[in-house]
Design a protein around this motif. Structure first.
Motif, PDB file in Angstrom:
ATOM      1  N   THR A  58       1.361  17.280   2.822  1.00  0.00           N
ATOM      2  CA  THR A  58       1.317  16.531   4.078  1.00  0.00           C
ATOM      3  C   THR A  58       0.164  15.539   4.001  1.00  0.00           C
ATOM      4  OG1 THR A  58       2.218  18.379   5.365  1.00  0.00           O
ATOM      5  CG2 THR A  58       1.050  16.663   6.577  1.00  0.00           C
ATOM      6  N   VAL A  59       0.479  14.257   4.091  1.00  0.00           N
ATOM      7  CA  VAL A  59      -0.533  13.201   4.066  1.00  0.00           C
ATOM      8  C   VAL A  59      -0.811  12.755   5.494  1.00  0.00           C
ATOM      9  CG1 VAL A  59      -1.040  10.838   3.347  1.00  0.00           C
ATOM     10  CG2 VAL A  59       0.132  12.389   1.779  1.00  0.00           C
ATOM     11  N   VAL A  60      -2.093  12.648   5.831  1.00  0.00           N
ATOM     12  CA  VAL A  60      -2.518  12.202   7.163  1.00  0.00           C
ATOM     13  C   VAL A  60      -3.269  10.887   7.000  1.00  0.00           C
ATOM     14  CG1 VAL A  60      -3.933  12.759   9.168  1.00  0.00           C
ATOM     15  CG2 VAL A  60      -2.644  14.577   8.001  1.00  0.00           C
ATOM     16  N   GLU A  61      -2.721   9.817   7.572  1.00  0.00           N
ATOM     17  CA  GLU A  61      -3.320   8.490   7.456  1.00  0.00           C
ATOM     18  C   GLU A  61      -3.106   7.730   8.759  1.00  0.00           C
ATOM     19  OE1 GLU A  61      -5.216   5.378   6.911  1.00  0.00           O
ATOM     20  OE2 GLU A  61      -5.238   6.715   5.160  1.00  0.00           O
ATOM     21  N   LEU A  62      -4.193   7.238   9.355  1.00  0.00           N
ATOM     22  CA  LEU A  62      -4.120   6.570  10.651  1.00  0.00           C
ATOM     23  C   LEU A  62      -3.646   5.128  10.552  1.00  0.00           C
ATOM     24  CD1 LEU A  62      -4.649   6.799  13.703  1.00  0.00           C
ATOM     25  CD2 LEU A  62      -7.028   6.140  13.246  1.00  0.00           C
ATOM     26  N   ASN A  63      -4.019   4.440   9.468  1.00  0.00           N
ATOM     27  CA  ASN A  63      -3.751   3.004   9.338  1.00  0.00           C
ATOM     28  C   ASN A  63      -2.366   2.764   8.723  1.00  0.00           C
ATOM     29  OD1 ASN A  63      -3.736   0.261   8.766  1.00  0.00           O
ATOM     30  ND2 ASN A  63      -5.881   0.216   8.125  1.00  0.00           N
ATOM     31  N   PRO A  64      -1.426   2.198   9.471  1.00  0.00           N
ATOM     32  CA  PRO A  64      -0.083   2.002   8.915  1.00  0.00           C
ATOM     33  C   PRO A  64      -0.066   1.060   7.720  1.00  0.00           C
ATOM     34  CG  PRO A  64      -0.322   0.837  11.009  1.00  0.00           C
ATOM     35  CD  PRO A  64      -1.530   1.717  10.864  1.00  0.00           C
ATOM     36  N   ALA A  65      -1.011   0.120   7.659  1.00  0.00           N
ATOM     37  CA  ALA A  65      -1.062  -0.813   6.532  1.00  0.00           C
ATOM     38  C   ALA A  65      -1.414  -0.086   5.237  1.00  0.00           C
ATOM     39  CB  ALA A  65      -2.066  -1.929   6.810  1.00  0.00           C
ATOM     40  N   VAL A  66      -2.221   0.969   5.320  1.00  0.00           N
ATOM     41  CA  VAL A  66      -2.565   1.747   4.130  1.00  0.00           C
ATOM     42  C   VAL A  66      -1.318   2.479   3.615  1.00  0.00           C
ATOM     43  CG1 VAL A  66      -3.913   3.704   3.268  1.00  0.00           C
ATOM     44  CG2 VAL A  66      -4.983   2.017   4.773  1.00  0.00           C
ATOM     45  N   ILE A  67      -0.511   2.998   4.537  1.00  0.00           N
ATOM     46  CA  ILE A  67       0.721   3.685   4.133  1.00  0.00           C
ATOM     47  C   ILE A  67       1.663   2.713   3.421  1.00  0.00           C
ATOM     48  CG2 ILE A  67       2.753   4.928   4.978  1.00  0.00           C
ATOM     49  CD1 ILE A  67       0.992   5.916   7.329  1.00  0.00           C
ATOM     50  N   VAL A  68       1.834   1.527   3.983  1.00  0.00           N
ATOM     51  CA  VAL A  68       2.709   0.522   3.380  1.00  0.00           C
ATOM     52  C   VAL A  68       2.184   0.095   2.014  1.00  0.00           C
ATOM     53  CG1 VAL A  68       3.588  -1.832   3.610  1.00  0.00           C
ATOM     54  CG2 VAL A  68       3.579  -0.308   5.585  1.00  0.00           C
ATOM     55  N   SER A  69       0.877  -0.162   1.922  1.00  0.00           N
ATOM     56  CA  SER A  69       0.314  -0.646   0.653  1.00  0.00           C
ATOM     57  C   SER A  69       0.351   0.426  -0.434  1.00  0.00           C
ATOM     58  CB  SER A  69      -1.116  -1.141   0.861  1.00  0.00           C
ATOM     59  OG  SER A  69      -2.005  -0.069   1.147  1.00  0.00           O
ATOM     60  N   ALA A  70       0.167   1.688  -0.060  1.00  0.00           N
ATOM     61  CA  ALA A  70       0.237   2.765  -1.055  1.00  0.00           C
ATOM     62  C   ALA A  70       1.602   2.784  -1.716  1.00  0.00           C
ATOM     63  CB  ALA A  70      -0.064   4.103  -0.391  1.00  0.00           C
ATOM     64  N   ARG A  71       2.639   2.546  -0.925  1.00  0.00           N
ATOM     65  CA  ARG A  71       4.004   2.575  -1.465  1.00  0.00           C
ATOM     66  C   ARG A  71       4.366   1.283  -2.187  1.00  0.00           C
ATOM     67  NH1 ARG A  71       6.446   5.215   4.122  1.00  0.00           N
ATOM     68  NH2 ARG A  71       5.767   7.372   3.731  1.00  0.00           N
ATOM     69  N   SER A  72       3.927   0.144  -1.657  1.00  0.00           N
ATOM     70  CA  SER A  72       4.358  -1.143  -2.220  1.00  0.00           C
ATOM     71  C   SER A  72       3.473  -1.637  -3.358  1.00  0.00           C
ATOM     72  CB  SER A  72       4.414  -2.199  -1.116  1.00  0.00           C
ATOM     73  OG  SER A  72       3.131  -2.404  -0.542  1.00  0.00           O
ATOM     74  N   MET A  73       2.184  -1.283  -3.330  1.00  0.00           N
ATOM     75  CA  MET A  73       1.228  -1.809  -4.316  1.00  0.00           C
ATOM     76  C   MET A  73       0.698  -0.746  -5.277  1.00  0.00           C
ATOM     77  SD  MET A  73       1.000  -5.046  -3.673  1.00  0.00           S
ATOM     78  CE  MET A  73      -0.510  -5.563  -4.495  1.00  0.00           C
ATOM     79  N   PHE A  74       0.844   0.537  -4.913  1.00  0.00           N
ATOM     80  CA  PHE A  74       0.238   1.579  -5.740  1.00  0.00           C
ATOM     81  C   PHE A  74       1.227   2.679  -6.144  1.00  0.00           C
ATOM     82  CE2 PHE A  74      -3.253  -0.415  -3.441  1.00  0.00           C
ATOM     83  CZ  PHE A  74      -4.154  -0.664  -4.482  1.00  0.00           C
ATOM     84  N   SER A  75       2.520   2.390  -6.030  1.00  0.00           N
ATOM     85  CA  SER A  75       3.581   3.252  -6.590  1.00  0.00           C
ATOM     86  C   SER A  75       3.609   4.657  -6.012  1.00  0.00           C
ATOM     87  CB  SER A  75       3.440   3.340  -8.127  1.00  0.00           C
ATOM     88  OG  SER A  75       3.468   2.067  -8.714  1.00  0.00           O
ATOM     89  N   THR A  76       3.141   4.824  -4.772  1.00  0.00           N
ATOM     90  CA  THR A  76       3.222   6.127  -4.117  1.00  0.00           C
ATOM     91  C   THR A  76       4.660   6.380  -3.674  1.00  0.00           C
ATOM     92  OG1 THR A  76       0.947   5.906  -3.348  1.00  0.00           O
ATOM     93  CG2 THR A  76       2.317   7.537  -2.220  1.00  0.00           C
ATOM     94  N   PRO A  77       5.207   7.555  -3.932  1.00  0.00           N
ATOM     95  CA  PRO A  77       6.610   7.802  -3.565  1.00  0.00           C
ATOM     96  C   PRO A  77       6.816   7.838  -2.065  1.00  0.00           C
ATOM     97  CG  PRO A  77       5.568   9.826  -4.346  1.00  0.00           C
ATOM     98  CD  PRO A  77       4.601   8.711  -4.618  1.00  0.00           C
ATOM     99  N   ASN A  78       8.031   7.553  -1.655  1.00  0.00           N
ATOM    100  CA  ASN A  78       8.412   7.701  -0.255  1.00  0.00           C
ATOM    101  C   ASN A  78       8.490   9.184   0.095  1.00  0.00           C
ATOM    102  OD1 ASN A  78       8.751   4.909   0.298  1.00  0.00           O
ATOM    103  ND2 ASN A  78      10.758   4.957  -0.695  1.00  0.00           N
ATOM    104  N   ASP A  79       8.475   9.479   1.373  1.00  0.00           N
ATOM    105  CA  ASP A  79       8.598  10.867   1.817  1.00  0.00           C
ATOM    106  C   ASP A  79       9.909  11.481   1.329  1.00  0.00           C
ATOM    107  OD1 ASP A  79       6.226  10.439   3.105  1.00  0.00           O
ATOM    108  OD2 ASP A  79       6.951  10.890   5.116  1.00  0.00           O
ATOM    109  N   ASP A  80       9.847  12.765   0.995  1.00  0.00           N
ATOM    110  CA  ASP A  80      11.027  13.516   0.588  1.00  0.00           C
ATOM    111  C   ASP A  80      10.813  14.968   0.986  1.00  0.00           C
ATOM    112  OD1 ASP A  80       9.270  14.573  -1.323  1.00  0.00           O
ATOM    113  OD2 ASP A  80      10.053  13.352  -2.967  1.00  0.00           O
ATOM    114  N   ARG A  81      11.563  15.886   0.416  1.00  0.00           N
ATOM    115  CA  ARG A  81      11.449  17.285   0.834  1.00  0.00           C
ATOM    116  C   ARG A  81      10.095  17.891   0.460  1.00  0.00           C
ATOM    117  NH1 ARG A  81      12.090  20.724  -3.365  1.00  0.00           N
ATOM    118  NH2 ARG A  81      12.879  19.868  -5.327  1.00  0.00           N
ATOM    119  N   ARG A  82       9.351  17.252  -0.459  1.00  0.00           N
ATOM    120  CA  ARG A  82       8.036  17.765  -0.864  1.00  0.00           C
ATOM    121  C   ARG A  82       6.880  16.942  -0.338  1.00  0.00           C
ATOM    122  NH1 ARG A  82       6.717  17.629  -6.046  1.00  0.00           N
ATOM    123  NH2 ARG A  82       8.341  16.220  -6.806  1.00  0.00           N
TER     124      ARG A  82
END
Length: 251
Positions: free
Chosen positions: A81-105
């Motif tokens: 479970t990832v807790v992040e307040l800033n929505p821009a950080v969530i977007v950038s982690a996925r778009s610029m740093f190859s963080t996977p999208n949410d899934d069953r894990r």
């Protein structure tokens, strides 16, 4: 919310919050590697907890997603479970740093970490918690209070391990360390200072640990063999840095 910006140098992509201060980094050719040493040490709960189906961990502060990516790849039994307040950080982690999208894990919550640890539904829920909460100023963790660290203890299972990124050469260090120690009954270990004055603190909930350092070293070697995480100095560093732990780990 702080603006999210990026830079690249020598094959490394960096995350910033509108300043030159580094909030995270990724080697572009190996995005699942944990590049920064203190980030590597945030995984030190692996020394004391066996990963198994049903294990749950919480990451407070997403950054570049380094811990998230590593856990997703090398700890397939673990639910994060990832807790992040800033929505821009969530977007950038996925778009610029190859963080996977949410899934069953993997589940990402856009919520304040202080609110999260006070939520009764998470009491005694997580095996490990990793805290890396900094804002654009980077003058100390964004959550530092005794109530916050007590909340972290409350949402940990027994046994459970907390890892926290601190700044050693700032007035926030003593405040945070004292509050962690009070919340966790002084069951706290420190890693030696790494780059840029980062110090990772590790706190324990549950039965007392009484283990020979050679066993900790063996476990560190096994983690390195399985994941490539450079753990070879962890046991010796913890042994040197912490008083009354010279002969064996007893905490």
């Amino acid at each position: 919310m702080e603006p999210v910006t990026f830079s690249e140098s020598g094959g490394i992509r960096y995350l910033h919050f509108g300043s030159e201060l580094i909030q995270g980094a990724m080697r572009i050719r190996d995005p699942d590697e944990i590049y920064l040493e203190y980030n590597q040490q945030m995984m030190a709960w692996l020394l004391f907890l066996e990963t198994k189906p049903g294990m749950c961990i919480a990451q407070l502060g997403l950054g570049t997603g380094a811990l998230t990516k590593f856990t997703h790849r090398y700890c397939p039994a673990v639910k994060t479970t990832v807790v992040e307040l800033n929505p821009a950080v969530i977007v950038s982690a996925r778009s610029m740093f190859s963080t996977p999208n949410d899934d069953r894990r993997l589940k990402t919550l856009q919520i304040d970490a202080k609110t999260f640890v006070q939520n009764a539904q998470y009491q005694n829920h997580f095996d490990a918690i990793q805290v890396d909460l900094y804002d654009a100023i980077c003058d100390g963790p964004a959550a530092s209070s005794l109530d916050f660290y007590k909340g972290c203890r409350d949402v940990l299972k027994s046994p459970g391990v907390l890892t926290v990124n601190l700044f050693s050469r700032h007035k926030s260090f003593d405040l945070n360390l004292n509050n962690i120690c009070e919340a966790f009954d002084n069951r706290v270990l420190l890693f030696p200072e790494s780059h840029d004055c980062n110090v990772v603190a590790m706190a324990f909930k549950g039965p007392q640990l009484d283990v020979e350092w050679k066993e900790v070293s063996k476990r560190a070697k096994l983690i390195q063999e399985k994941t490539g995480l450079p753990t070879n100095s962890w046991a010796s560093g913890l042994n040197r840095e912490n008083a009354n732990q010279e002969n064996k780990l007893f905490i």
